[in-house]
Design a protein around this motif. Sequence first.
Motif, PDB file in Angstrom:
ATOM      1  N   PHE A 182       6.817   1.016   1.056  1.00 50.05           N
ATOM      2  CA  PHE A 182       6.004   0.097  -0.050  1.00 50.05           C
ATOM      3  C   PHE A 182       6.252  -1.125  -0.677  1.00 50.05           C
ATOM      4  O   PHE A 182       7.468  -1.157  -1.195  1.00 50.05           O
ATOM      5  CB  PHE A 182       5.845   1.315  -1.190  1.00 50.05           C
ATOM      6  N   ASP A 207       1.041  -1.257   0.105  1.00 47.70           N
ATOM      7  CA  ASP A 207      -0.096   0.074  -0.038  1.00 47.70           C
ATOM      8  C   ASP A 207       0.894   1.374   0.131  1.00 47.70           C
ATOM      9  O   ASP A 207       1.663   1.474   0.884  1.00 47.70           O
ATOM     10  CB  ASP A 207      -0.945  -0.002   1.268  1.00 47.70           C
ATOM     11  N   ARG A 208       0.671   1.956  -0.959  1.00 43.46           N
ATOM     12  CA  ARG A 208       1.777   3.096  -1.133  1.00 43.46           C
ATOM     13  C   ARG A 208       1.438   4.325   0.034  1.00 43.46           C
ATOM     14  O   ARG A 208       2.111   5.060   0.083  1.00 43.46           O
ATOM     15  CB  ARG A 208       1.468   3.975  -2.476  1.00 43.46           C
ATOM     16  N   ASP A 251      -0.807  -2.003  -5.499  1.00 41.75           N
ATOM     17  CA  ASP A 251      -0.829  -1.033  -4.364  1.00 41.75           C
ATOM     18  C   ASP A 251      -2.292  -0.917  -3.953  1.00 41.75           C
ATOM     19  O   ASP A 251      -3.117  -0.717  -4.881  1.00 41.75           O
ATOM     20  CB  ASP A 251      -0.438   0.527  -5.045  1.00 41.75           C
TER      21      ASP A 251
END
Length: 156
Positions: free
Chosen positions: A100, A93-94, A126
Amino acid sequence: MKVTILVGTMTGTAQLCAQEMELALDDGETQVKTVLMDGLDATVFAQESLFLICTSTYGQGDVPDNAKALYDDLKAKRPDLSHVRYGVFGLGDRTYAETFNFGGKRFDELLTELGAKRIGERHMHDASSGVLPEETALEWCQDWMTLAKEATTQKS
Ligand SMILES: Cc1cc2nc3c(=O)[nH]c(=O)nc-3n(C[C@H](O)[C@H](O)[C@H](O)COP(=O)(O)O)c2cc1C
Protein backbone atom coordinates in the motif's frame (compact mmCIF):
# COMPACT_ATOMS: atom_id res chain seq x y z
CA MET A 1 9.00 30.91 -2.32
CA LYS A 2 9.06 28.33 -5.09
CA VAL A 3 7.36 24.94 -5.01
CA THR A 4 7.94 22.27 -7.66
CA ILE A 5 5.41 19.43 -7.77
CA LEU A 6 6.91 16.31 -9.33
CA VAL A 7 4.22 13.98 -10.64
CA GLY A 8 4.46 10.20 -10.97
CA THR A 9 1.32 8.81 -12.57
CA MET A 10 -0.02 6.04 -14.75
CA THR A 11 -3.63 7.07 -15.37
CA GLY A 12 -3.59 10.77 -14.45
CA THR A 13 -5.04 10.80 -10.92
CA ALA A 14 -1.84 12.09 -9.34
CA GLN A 15 -1.65 14.77 -12.03
CA LEU A 16 -5.17 15.90 -11.18
CA CYS A 17 -4.16 16.15 -7.52
CA ALA A 18 -1.05 18.14 -8.45
CA GLN A 19 -3.13 20.57 -10.51
CA GLU A 20 -5.46 21.14 -7.54
CA MET A 21 -2.47 21.74 -5.28
CA GLU A 22 -0.93 24.16 -7.75
CA LEU A 23 -4.20 26.13 -7.94
CA ALA A 24 -4.48 26.22 -4.16
CA LEU A 25 -0.89 27.20 -3.42
CA ASP A 26 0.10 29.49 -6.28
CA ASP A 27 -0.74 32.95 -4.95
CA GLY A 28 1.97 35.24 -6.23
CA GLU A 29 3.99 35.01 -3.03
CA THR A 30 4.36 31.28 -3.63
CA GLN A 31 5.14 30.24 -7.20
CA VAL A 32 4.16 26.69 -8.04
CA LYS A 33 5.23 24.60 -11.02
CA THR A 34 3.82 21.16 -11.78
CA VAL A 35 6.15 18.85 -13.71
CA LEU A 36 5.53 15.30 -14.87
CA MET A 37 8.49 13.11 -13.91
CA ASP A 38 8.88 11.82 -17.48
CA GLY A 39 12.45 12.27 -18.65
CA LEU A 40 13.69 13.91 -15.43
CA ASP A 41 16.94 12.98 -13.72
CA ALA A 42 18.51 13.72 -10.35
CA THR A 43 19.58 17.23 -11.44
CA VAL A 44 15.98 18.41 -11.00
CA PHE A 45 16.78 18.70 -7.28
CA ALA A 46 19.60 21.17 -7.94
CA GLN A 47 17.16 24.06 -8.34
CA GLU A 48 16.28 26.33 -5.44
CA SER A 49 12.78 25.13 -4.58
CA LEU A 50 10.65 23.18 -2.18
CA PHE A 51 9.53 19.89 -3.69
CA LEU A 52 6.26 18.01 -3.50
CA ILE A 53 6.40 14.41 -4.67
CA CYS A 54 2.94 13.46 -5.87
CA THR A 55 2.99 9.85 -7.00
CA SER A 56 0.87 6.74 -7.30
CA THR A 57 1.94 3.07 -6.96
CA TYR A 58 1.92 0.31 -9.57
CA GLY A 59 3.01 -3.25 -10.26
CA GLN A 60 4.32 -4.88 -7.09
CA GLY A 61 4.56 -1.67 -5.09
CA ASP A 62 6.64 0.11 -7.73
CA VAL A 63 6.79 3.74 -8.71
CA PRO A 64 4.80 4.46 -11.92
CA ASP A 65 6.57 3.98 -15.27
CA ASN A 66 7.03 7.72 -15.81
CA ALA A 67 8.82 8.01 -12.44
CA LYS A 68 11.26 5.13 -12.94
CA ALA A 69 14.03 7.08 -14.72
CA LEU A 70 14.16 9.72 -11.98
CA TYR A 71 14.00 7.15 -9.18
CA ASP A 72 16.72 4.99 -10.74
CA ASP A 73 18.96 7.99 -11.46
CA LEU A 74 18.76 9.11 -7.82
CA LYS A 75 19.59 5.56 -6.71
CA ALA A 76 22.55 5.32 -9.09
CA LYS A 77 24.08 8.78 -8.63
CA ARG A 78 23.24 9.27 -4.96
CA PRO A 79 23.61 13.08 -4.98
CA ASP A 80 23.84 14.97 -1.71
CA LEU A 81 20.34 16.38 -1.22
CA SER A 82 20.88 17.92 2.20
CA HIS A 83 19.69 21.30 0.83
CA VAL A 84 16.32 19.79 -0.24
CA ARG A 85 13.06 20.01 1.69
CA TYR A 86 10.11 18.06 0.41
CA GLY A 87 6.67 16.63 1.06
CA VAL A 88 5.01 13.46 -0.23
CA PHE A 89 1.43 13.09 -1.39
CA GLY A 90 1.14 9.39 -2.21
CA LEU A 91 -1.67 7.57 -3.97
CA GLY A 92 -2.46 3.90 -3.64
CA ASP A 93 -5.15 1.39 -2.84
CA ARG A 94 -5.43 -0.58 0.40
CA THR A 95 -6.64 -3.57 -1.62
CA TYR A 96 -2.91 -3.98 -2.30
CA ALA A 97 -2.30 -4.55 1.41
CA GLU A 98 1.33 -5.66 1.13
CA THR A 99 2.43 -2.73 -0.99
CA PHE A 100 0.00 0.00 0.00
CA ASN A 101 1.32 3.38 -1.11
CA PHE A 102 4.83 2.08 -1.76
CA GLY A 103 5.39 4.55 -4.64
CA GLY A 104 5.43 7.51 -2.25
CA LYS A 105 7.21 5.43 0.39
CA ARG A 106 10.05 4.54 -2.00
CA PHE A 107 10.67 8.18 -2.92
CA ASP A 108 10.42 9.24 0.71
CA GLU A 109 12.96 6.68 1.87
CA LEU A 110 15.37 7.41 -0.96
CA LEU A 111 15.25 11.19 -0.51
CA THR A 112 15.81 10.79 3.24
CA GLU A 113 18.78 8.49 2.57
CA LEU A 114 20.26 11.19 0.33
CA GLY A 115 20.00 13.78 3.11
CA ALA A 116 16.80 15.60 2.10
CA LYS A 117 14.41 16.61 4.89
CA ARG A 118 10.72 15.86 4.73
CA ILE A 119 8.25 18.48 5.85
CA GLY A 120 5.10 17.04 7.47
CA GLU A 121 3.84 13.48 7.27
CA ARG A 122 3.71 11.47 4.07
CA HIS A 123 0.11 11.43 2.90
CA MET A 124 -1.27 8.04 1.84
CA HIS A 125 -4.42 8.28 -0.20
CA ASP A 126 -6.50 5.12 -0.43
CA ALA A 127 -8.45 4.74 -3.71
CA SER A 128 -10.71 2.11 -2.09
CA SER A 129 -11.90 4.61 0.55
CA GLY A 130 -14.22 6.43 -1.85
CA VAL A 131 -12.69 9.75 -0.83
CA LEU A 132 -11.65 11.83 -3.84
CA PRO A 133 -7.88 12.31 -3.80
CA GLU A 134 -8.03 15.76 -5.40
CA GLU A 135 -10.22 16.99 -2.54
CA THR A 136 -7.89 15.55 0.08
CA ALA A 137 -4.95 17.04 -1.81
CA LEU A 138 -6.42 20.52 -1.53
CA GLU A 139 -6.66 20.36 2.26
CA TRP A 140 -3.43 18.46 2.75
CA CYS A 141 -1.32 20.88 0.71
CA GLN A 142 -2.55 23.89 2.65
CA ASP A 143 -1.46 22.29 5.93
CA TRP A 144 1.81 21.27 4.29
CA MET A 145 2.46 24.82 3.09
CA THR A 146 1.95 26.18 6.61
CA LEU A 147 4.56 23.72 7.90
CA ALA A 148 6.88 24.54 4.98
CA LYS A 149 6.71 28.26 5.75
CA GLU A 150 7.50 27.57 9.42
CA ALA A 151 10.41 25.31 8.43
CA THR A 152 11.94 27.80 6.01
CA THR A 153 11.56 30.69 8.46
CA GLN A 154 13.39 28.65 11.10
CA LYS A 155 16.14 27.89 8.59
CA SER A 156 16.87 31.51 7.69
C1 LIG B 1 -2.25 -2.58 -12.12
C2 LIG B 1 -2.32 -1.75 -10.87
C3 LIG B 1 -1.42 -1.99 -9.83
C4 LIG B 1 -1.46 -1.25 -8.64
N1 LIG B 1 -0.60 -1.55 -7.61
C5 LIG B 1 -0.71 -0.89 -6.44
C6 LIG B 1 0.12 -1.24 -5.33
O1 LIG B 1 0.98 -2.13 -5.40
N2 LIG B 1 -0.02 -0.54 -4.16
C7 LIG B 1 -0.96 0.46 -4.03
O2 LIG B 1 -1.06 1.04 -2.95
N3 LIG B 1 -1.77 0.81 -5.07
C8 LIG B 1 -1.67 0.16 -6.27
N4 LIG B 1 -2.49 0.53 -7.31
C9 LIG B 1 -3.49 1.60 -7.13
C10 LIG B 1 -3.07 2.96 -7.74
O3 LIG B 1 -1.86 3.44 -7.19
C11 LIG B 1 -4.19 3.97 -7.46
O4 LIG B 1 -5.36 3.55 -8.13
C12 LIG B 1 -3.87 5.40 -7.84
O5 LIG B 1 -4.89 6.27 -7.41
C13 LIG B 1 -3.66 5.57 -9.35
O6 LIG B 1 -3.17 6.88 -9.59
P1 LIG B 1 -2.68 7.36 -11.05
O7 LIG B 1 -3.89 7.47 -11.91
O8 LIG B 1 -2.06 8.71 -10.79
O9 LIG B 1 -1.67 6.41 -11.56
C14 LIG B 1 -2.45 -0.23 -8.49
C15 LIG B 1 -3.35 0.02 -9.55
C16 LIG B 1 -3.31 -0.73 -10.72
C17 LIG B 1 -4.31 -0.44 -11.82
